[in-house]
Each structure stands twice: as C-alpha cells, then as structure tokens.
Design a protein around this motif. Structure first.
Motif, PDB file in Angstrom:
ATOM      1  N   GLY A 152       0.803  -1.213   0.000  1.00 39.14           N
ATOM      2  CA  GLY A 152       0.000   0.000   0.000  1.00 39.14           C
ATOM      3  C   GLY A 152       0.837   1.265   0.000  1.00 39.14           C
ATOM      4  O   GLY A 152       1.808   1.413  -0.738  1.00 39.14           O
ATOM      5  N   VAL A 153       0.478   2.197   0.852  1.00 37.20           N
ATOM      6  CA  VAL A 153       1.156   3.488   0.965  1.00 37.20           C
ATOM      7  C   VAL A 153       2.556   3.282   1.538  1.00 37.20           C
ATOM      8  O   VAL A 153       2.738   2.477   2.453  1.00 37.20           O
ATOM      9  CB  VAL A 153       0.343   4.419   1.897  1.00 37.20           C
ATOM     10  N   SER A 154       3.559   3.980   1.021  1.00 28.93           N
ATOM     11  CA  SER A 154       4.892   3.877   1.612  1.00 28.93           C
ATOM     12  C   SER A 154       4.880   4.557   2.983  1.00 28.93           C
ATOM     13  O   SER A 154       4.151   5.526   3.204  1.00 28.93           O
ATOM     14  CB  SER A 154       5.949   4.517   0.711  1.00 28.93           C
ATOM     15  N   LEU A 155       5.701   4.056   3.875  1.00 35.67           N
ATOM     16  CA  LEU A 155       5.744   4.605   5.228  1.00 35.67           C
ATOM     17  C   LEU A 155       6.166   6.071   5.227  1.00 35.67           C
ATOM     18  O   LEU A 155       5.630   6.888   5.974  1.00 35.67           O
ATOM     19  CB  LEU A 155       6.689   3.781   6.095  1.00 35.67           C
ATOM     20  N   LEU A 156       7.131   6.409   4.394  1.00 37.57           N
ATOM     21  CA  LEU A 156       7.574   7.811   4.339  1.00 37.57           C
ATOM     22  C   LEU A 156       6.440   8.714   3.873  1.00 37.57           C
ATOM     23  O   LEU A 156       6.233   9.799   4.415  1.00 37.57           O
ATOM     24  CB  LEU A 156       8.789   7.945   3.412  1.00 37.57           C
ATOM     25  N   ASP A 157       5.673   8.260   2.875  1.00 39.11           N
ATOM     26  CA  ASP A 157       4.533   9.056   2.417  1.00 39.11           C
ATOM     27  C   ASP A 157       3.486   9.191   3.516  1.00 39.11           C
ATOM     28  O   ASP A 157       2.896  10.255   3.705  1.00 39.11           O
ATOM     29  CB  ASP A 157       3.903   8.418   1.179  1.00 39.11           C
ATOM     30  N   ALA A 158       3.255   8.103   4.239  1.00 33.17           N
ATOM     31  CA  ALA A 158       2.245   8.127   5.303  1.00 33.17           C
ATOM     32  C   ALA A 158       2.643   9.080   6.419  1.00 33.17           C
ATOM     33  O   ALA A 158       1.804   9.784   6.992  1.00 33.17           O
ATOM     34  CB  ALA A 158       2.044   6.714   5.860  1.00 33.17           C
ATOM     35  N   VAL A 159       3.919   9.124   6.722  1.00 39.27           N
ATOM     36  CA  VAL A 159       4.408   9.953   7.826  1.00 39.27           C
ATOM     37  C   VAL A 159       4.519  11.427   7.427  1.00 39.27           C
ATOM     38  O   VAL A 159       4.233  12.317   8.236  1.00 39.27           O
ATOM     39  CB  VAL A 159       5.771   9.405   8.315  1.00 39.27           C
ATOM     40  N   LEU A 160       4.906  11.667   6.178  1.00 42.33           N
ATOM     41  CA  LEU A 160       5.208  13.042   5.757  1.00 42.33           C
ATOM     42  C   LEU A 160       4.122  13.676   4.897  1.00 42.33           C
ATOM     43  O   LEU A 160       4.161  14.874   4.631  1.00 42.33           O
ATOM     44  CB  LEU A 160       6.528  13.066   4.986  1.00 42.33           C
ATOM     45  N   GLY A 161       3.153  12.878   4.442  1.00 44.25           N
ATOM     46  CA  GLY A 161       2.129  13.404   3.545  1.00 44.25           C
ATOM     47  C   GLY A 161       1.111  14.280   4.251  1.00 44.25           C
ATOM     48  O   GLY A 161       1.114  14.431   5.476  1.00 44.25           O
ATOM     49  N   ASP A 162       0.236  14.874   3.442  1.00 47.51           N
ATOM     50  CA  ASP A 162      -0.790  15.777   3.980  1.00 47.51           C
ATOM     51  C   ASP A 162      -1.917  15.029   4.686  1.00 47.51           C
ATOM     52  O   ASP A 162      -2.598  15.595   5.539  1.00 47.51           O
ATOM     53  CB  ASP A 162      -1.382  16.624   2.842  1.00 47.51           C
ATOM     54  N   GLU A 163      -2.130  13.770   4.321  1.00 49.37           N
ATOM     55  CA  GLU A 163      -3.206  12.978   4.935  1.00 49.37           C
ATOM     56  C   GLU A 163      -2.911  12.770   6.421  1.00 49.37           C
ATOM     57  O   GLU A 163      -1.814  12.370   6.793  1.00 49.37           O
ATOM     58  CB  GLU A 163      -3.297  11.622   4.239  1.00 49.37           C
ATOM     59  N   LYS A 164      -3.914  13.051   7.251  1.00 45.64           N
ATOM     60  CA  LYS A 164      -3.758  12.849   8.694  1.00 45.64           C
ATOM     61  C   LYS A 164      -4.460  11.552   9.100  1.00 45.64           C
ATOM     62  O   LYS A 164      -5.655  11.391   8.871  1.00 45.64           O
ATOM     63  CB  LYS A 164      -4.362  14.028   9.467  1.00 45.64           C
ATOM     64  N   TYR A 165      -3.696  10.630   9.670  1.00 47.49           N
ATOM     65  CA  TYR A 165      -4.245   9.328  10.057  1.00 47.49           C
ATOM     66  C   TYR A 165      -4.469   9.263  11.560  1.00 47.49           C
ATOM     67  O   TYR A 165      -3.750   9.881  12.342  1.00 47.49           O
ATOM     68  CB  TYR A 165      -3.288   8.214   9.634  1.00 47.49           C
ATOM     69  N   ASP A 166      -5.461   8.445  11.963  1.00 44.26           N
ATOM     70  CA  ASP A 166      -5.679   8.160  13.380  1.00 44.26           C
ATOM     71  C   ASP A 166      -4.758   7.042  13.854  1.00 44.26           C
ATOM     72  O   ASP A 166      -4.337   7.012  15.014  1.00 44.26           O
ATOM     73  CB  ASP A 166      -7.133   7.740  13.617  1.00 44.26           C
ATOM     74  N   VAL A 167      -4.473   6.100  12.952  1.00 47.48           N
ATOM     75  CA  VAL A 167      -3.682   4.918  13.294  1.00 47.48           C
ATOM     76  C   VAL A 167      -3.213   4.297  11.986  1.00 47.48           C
ATOM     77  O   VAL A 167      -3.903   4.386  10.965  1.00 47.48           O
ATOM     78  CB  VAL A 167      -4.523   3.914  14.127  1.00 47.48           C
ATOM     79  N   LEU A 168      -2.027   3.661  12.001  1.00 48.46           N
ATOM     80  CA  LEU A 168      -1.503   3.004  10.810  1.00 48.46           C
ATOM     81  C   LEU A 168      -1.383   1.499  11.041  1.00 48.46           C
ATOM     82  O   LEU A 168      -0.944   1.062  12.110  1.00 48.46           O
ATOM     83  CB  LEU A 168      -0.129   3.573  10.445  1.00 48.46           C
ATOM     84  N   ALA A 169      -1.775   0.714  10.044  1.00 44.75           N
ATOM     85  CA  ALA A 169      -1.589  -0.741  10.051  1.00 44.75           C
ATOM     86  C   ALA A 169      -0.315  -1.025   9.264  1.00 44.75           C
ATOM     87  O   ALA A 169      -0.261  -0.801   8.052  1.00 44.75           O
ATOM     88  CB  ALA A 169      -2.788  -1.430   9.412  1.00 44.75           C
ATOM     89  N   VAL A 170       0.734  -1.495   9.951  1.00 46.17           N
ATOM     90  CA  VAL A 170       2.086  -1.505   9.385  1.00 46.17           C
ATOM     91  C   VAL A 170       2.603  -2.935   9.229  1.00 46.17           C
ATOM     92  O   VAL A 170       2.740  -3.669  10.206  1.00 46.17           O
ATOM     93  CB  VAL A 170       3.057  -0.713  10.294  1.00 46.17           C
TER      94      VAL A 170
END
Length: 474
Positions: A152-170
C-alpha cells in the motif's frame, strides 16, 4: 544520532544504500530536508542509471557500481532493507561509529509530534493479509487509516504526507525490523515463525530476534500465536512499557487474555471487563474469506490488534466481511468436473505450503520452483495422508520428489522436466488426470517462482489461465 527525532538535517552527510523501491524516496526526502545525500548502489544497469539521472538532476550525488566503500565524513547510512548486515559498508560503519537505519527507522524518526500510532504486524507468513484485514477493521470503526510498510502506501509518504491518520496498520519484514532499532509500536504481533531468509540473517536465532524487535516498547498489547510457542517466547523476552499485556490468539477455545474460536464464532476474552468469566462475540468464521484455518488465525491476530486500539466488536465483524483477499492467496479459480482448483502461488516457502495443504482433505498438489535452501521432509510427512497425487515443476522439484518417495511412497507423482510457457498447462492437465470429484487441485509451490516466472503473481496467472483452458475443454 540518538534515539529521538531529528529536527535539523542541514548539512548532515547521509549515505543512502541502494536505489530500489525504498532508496529513491528516502534520498528525495533527505535531500529535501537539507541533508547532503550520496546514494551508493552495487548495480550499474539501465534501471539504476535512469534512477541515478533523476536524483542527480535534483542535486543528489549517486555512485553506481560501488556499494561497499564508506565515504569520508559520513554521519548516517539509510539502507534498503534487503542489504545484508555483513556487507563491508556496514562493517566499516560499525568501526567508524556511524549509525545505520532502514527506511522504517527513517520514517519513525521523521514522524511529527502528533503522529498516528502504529499497529505492527510481522511473521514468516500471513503479514499482508493480516495488515489488510486490520486496516479494513479500523476503517469499519470510522478511523482514518492505511495499510503501509511492505504494501500500500509507503511509510515515508504516510508519515510526511498531507493525509492525517488516526492509526496506521504496518507490515514489517525481518529485514526492516533489523534496521529499525528505535521503533516503538502501540501494539504488535508476530504471527508465526519458521525458517526463512536464513542466508540473510545467518541463523534461525538471529531471524527470530529480528522478528521479536517488533515487541520492543509496545504500550498496550504484544499479540502472539498460542500454537507457535516461539512467538510467546519473543513476548517474554521483550522490554515493553509498564502495563502492556501479552494477548494470545488460538483456533481453539480461548483462555483468559486470548482470542479464539467457539462453535464457529470468533470470541474475545482479552479486551473485556471480566476476562475470567466473560467473552465478547466478534464475528463468525463464515465472515472470513476464505475461512481456512490459517486465514482464521490471521483474522484473529488482526482483531486482537484492533481491539487493543479500542475498536468495538461490531467493527471487527464489519471489517472482516468487507475484506477481500489479494490474488494468488488461496484463490478459488474454478470447479472443473467436480474438482476445485485453488491458486496459492503466494505459498513460496514450506511453512506457507503446509498451512495451505492443511486446509483441504484430498489434494492433488502442484509444487516446485526455487527451494532457497529449504528441505521438504517435514512438509511432505505432515501432508501425506491428504495427498491424492503430486505434479512437480521447476528447478528444485527433485528435492520434493525425494521427500515424497521417503514419506509418501504410495502417492502418484508426475515429474515435469520442462520450463517453457506450456509447462503450467501440462501440470494442470496432469493434475486433472489424477484428481477425482471432490478433490482439490492446489497450486502451493513451497518454492520461489523465479526459475520459470517473473514472480509468484505471473505463476498464479499461468495456473488460472491453464485451469480456464481445462474448463473450456471439459
């Protein structure tokens, strides 16, 4: 560089080891933060040169064909997860006191102060399915989430992107965990442990220890597999936060602090008020697709992590119902003349093939490929009573044939000595000849695919196409 977050990258000399899927985005991110980035890469092929040209245009230095020398003045190495720990580059870094991070460690260090917590999944088999089940459950609870890491989404994108997450499934591999010393998940699971990637880790003990890193610093729950004592041993060895609990999952009736199965119902005796006497129904086994034993185990592990995050029972059921498995994972292709044809091309090692074979009563097994150092005696001995026949393909099929001769001598075996594009059709035809109504023809190779196919997806596609031809001629 300590274990905390790094806020000032200006002028730091960072080596990115390896171009690849993780190296290019890591180089771009670090360059954007002001670091002096040099990418080193063993290969100097056309793809590497194209990636190098893209990075050079941004102002990143790229050194192709030399991934072993440590440049003078290096402050940090960020490595692709597949680079082995015994490479000369890392030996030199250790002597010079230069830290080595992987892409996961980099993402962890770059999180903002309000970053989403991580629910982490590792194990020899089942990681991707479990992470995707977990994301479906979290979404069903109304949480903003994504399946990240190896999928899915790369971890760097998830951490640095504009999308704000409540929780990540890693999803985390043993390679990634090896290079992620400061990762501290909210909760984590090791699904299972079986010999794999031992050429990289050096020993089963080292492999298990790297998997066990996922439990370090967990805050709420360390989830383990009751049927696999090695996973519980890793929990016992972990240094966790005060109050973090060990939570087991089992295909049987659960004890207190476990999730399990009772009369076809997934139940929770861990995240309930009175776990000594009470249990919470979560879902039915029939809500899981497909409801074979190892996939039920995946669902229980996903449910445990979701419940550790406070997800209500209804969301577990709704998420599992909404989940659809990826291709080539116990995928039902077709029924032909009363025989089911199942594509589990993703079963690329013996542990995965063992779980797949255990799901069916009477099997014509299509197996073989690149063994990667595996031995097949235990697998064949355990499955012998279920085997109607076997069709063997690929470079290392002789290893499986010899194991069948030792442990299942009465099982008819077809040995296909061909690797051309028609080999899979012939394998399916031979399997059809051996099968009887009610049987399952199962592609669960227990081997990697690269001797005959680009990847396991192409192998599964070839099988599905062959089955369609069988059906058309039935």
């Amino acid at each position: 560089m300590g274990s905390g977050q790094v806020t000032d990258w200006q002028g730091r000399n960072v080596i990115v080891a390896g171009l690849g899927v993780s190296g290019v985005p890591a180089a771009k991110v670090l360059h954007g933060l002001g670091a002096q980035v040099t990418v080193v890469n063993d290969g100097d092929d056309e793809r590497a040169r194209a990636q190098a040209a893209e990075l050079t245009a941004l102002g990143v230095t790229v050194r192709l064909g030399d991934g072993d020398t440590l440049p003078e003045g290096t402050d940090l190495i960020v490595t692709a997860p597949g680079w082995r720990p015994d490479k000369p580059l890392f030996t030199a870094a250790e002597r010079a006191g230069v830290p080595v991070w992987g892409d996961v460690e980099l993402a962890w260090r770059l999180r903002g102060p309000d970053a989403a917590p991580w629910l982490a999944v590792t194990g020899t088999n089942g990681k991707t399915t479990t992470v995707r089940m977990l994301a479906a459950i979290l979404e069903a609870a109304g949480l903003r989430t994504a399946a990240v890491g190896n999928i899915g989404v790369s971890l760097l994108d998830a951490v640095l992107g504009d999308e704000k997450y409540d929780v990540l499934a890693v999803e985390l591999s043993s390679y990634q965990l090896h290079w992620a010393p400061s990762l501290r998940a909210h909760s984590a699971v090791v699904l299972n442990l079986a010999p794999d990637h031992l050429d990289w880790h050096g020993s089963m003990e080292a492999y298990a220890a790297d998997k066990g890193r996922v439990y370090e610093g967990n805050r709420v729950a360390c989830v383990y597999n009751v049927a696999d004592k090695a996973t519980e041993d890793l929990v016992r060895a972990a240094d966790v936060e005060e109050g973090c609990r060990a939570v087991g999952f089992t295909l049987g009736a659960p004890a207190p602090s476990q999730l399990g199965v009772v009369d076809g119902i997934l139940v929770d005796r861990a995240f309930v008020e009175n776990r000594q006497r009470a249990a919470q129904e979560l879902a039915e086994v029939s809500d899981i697709d497909p409801p074979v034993p190892h996939n039920v185990a995946n669902a229980l592990a996903a449910a445990a992590l979701a419940r550790a995050f406070g997800v209500p029972a209804k969301a577990v059921r709704d998420g599992l119902r909404a989940f659809t498995p990826d291709a080539h994972r116990i995928a039902h292709v077709a029924d032909v003349d009363g025989v089911a044809y199942i594509d589990d091309s993703k079963a690329t090692n013996t542990h995965a093939a063992e779980a797949s074979l255990a799901a069916y009563e009477s099997v014509v097994w299509i197996a073989g490929g690149l063994a990667k150092g595996a031995v097949f005696d235990e697998l064949v001995a355990g499955a012998a009573a279920r085997l109607r026949g076997a069709v063997l393909i690929g470079a290392d099929r002789a290893l499986i044939r010899e194991a069948l001769a030792r442990h299942a001598p009465e099982v008819p075996v077809v040995d296909l000595d061909r690797t051309d594009t028609g080999a899979m059709l012939q394998a399916a035809q031979e399997a059809k000849r051996l099968a009887r109504p009610g049987d399952t023809v199962l592609l669960a190779p227990a081997c990697a695919s690269m001797d005959m196919f680009t990847n396991y997806n192409k192998r599964g596609d070839a099988f599905a196409e062959a089955v369609r031809e069988l059906g058309a001629g039935a």
